[in-house]
Enzyme design. Structure first.
Site, short mmCIF file in Angstrom:
data_model
loop_
_atom_site.label_atom_id
_atom_site.label_comp_id
_atom_site.label_asym_id
_atom_site.label_seq_id
_atom_site.Cartn_x
_atom_site.Cartn_y
_atom_site.Cartn_z
N GLU A 120 -1.19 -6.48 8.02
CA GLU A 120 0.17 -6.16 8.43
C GLU A 120 0.53 -6.95 9.70
OE1 GLU A 120 3.12 -5.68 8.15
OE2 GLU A 120 3.39 -3.54 7.74
N HIS B 177 0.82 -1.21 0.00
CA HIS B 177 0.00 0.00 0.00
C HIS B 177 0.86 1.27 0.00
CE1 HIS B 177 0.82 1.10 4.21
NE2 HIS B 177 0.73 -0.19 4.48
N ARG C 268 -6.03 0.93 4.22
CA ARG C 268 -4.94 1.45 3.38
C ARG C 268 -4.62 0.50 2.23
NH1 ARG C 268 -3.14 0.04 8.51
NH2 ARG C 268 -1.27 -1.26 8.73
#
Length: 233
Positions: free
Chosen positions: A107, A9, A58
């Protein structure tokens, strides 16, 4: 020949502020939006059949913005009532790209470090300890995940969901995060613990692999000047 594209991203608002983000759902910064749109320009010549993203905004924003000028509409596939009511009727689907979200691609979870300024964390915990938390393979921050822990959820998802799409001849875009994508690259390329620690994926730069004869071969990072195999090393 099917193609796999891994896309980290664009810069998020917390990247900009130098904060540990992890699973906090922070959107793109203005720079990140531009990076996502630029990635879309570079990928304009590729027709994707399916997109996988994490559950974090994101990564979803990056995929949507990158596909904004593709001439096709990314449609998020939902489950339950949302999936039932969101069915597309009266179309053959050729102008739609299914988007599959999964927390498995999120993440690395930074635990108690989430929200900390990285410089402040070094002052409080020490440079060496924070470095180990960030860059070692199997040492996790307090209450969080190591890269090894992250790989234990990303790699099975890659094998069970992403690889079968490639085997069916589909072009696949994966929009996710630095560490979740690094763990996938480690698996694809058979990198050692030491090699993956030196490997970095730039924000907003597509990393392209060709899938042939059951193997993924790195074509390189797609830039304005062409493909660069060594950009992340």
């Amino acid at each position: 020949m099917p193609v796999l594209v891994l896309l980290r991203h664009g810069e998020s608002l917390w990247n900009k502020l130098n904060l540990f983000t992890g699973w906090v759902d922070v959107p793109l910064s203005e720079k990140g939006i531009k990076e996502a749109l630029k990635a879309g320009e570079l990928l304009r010549g590729l027709r994707f059949d399916v997109i996988f993203t994490s559950e974090l905004v994101r990564a979803i924003q990056t995929a949507m913005l990158a596909m904004a000028e593709s001439g096709r509409v990314p449609v998020i596939l939902h489950e339950g009532r949302m999936g039932e009511w969101g069915r597309i009727h009266g179309e053959d689907g050729k102008d739609f790209i299914p988007v599959i979200k999964s927390w498995h691609l999120n993440e690395r979870y930074y635990g108690e470090l989430q929200g900390w300024n990285k410089d402040r964390a070094r002052e409080v915990f020490g440079e060496e300890r924070v470095y180990l938390w960030r860059r070692s393979y199997d040492i996790a921050p307090p209450g969080g995940e190591s890269l090894k822990d992250t790989a234990e959820r990303t790699v099975p998802f890659f094998r069970e969901r992403i690889l079968p799409a490639l085997e069916e001849g589909k072009n696949v875009l994966v929009s996710a995060h630095g560490n979740s994508l690094r763990s996938v690259v480690m698996h694809i390329e058979g990198l050692t613990k030491e090699e993956i620690l030196r490997f970095n994926i730039p924000t907003g730069v597509p990393l392209v692999y060709d899938y042939a004869n059951g193997e993924l071969v790195r074509r390189g990072y797609l830039t304005e000047k062409g493909y660069d195999k060594d950009l992340g090393i």
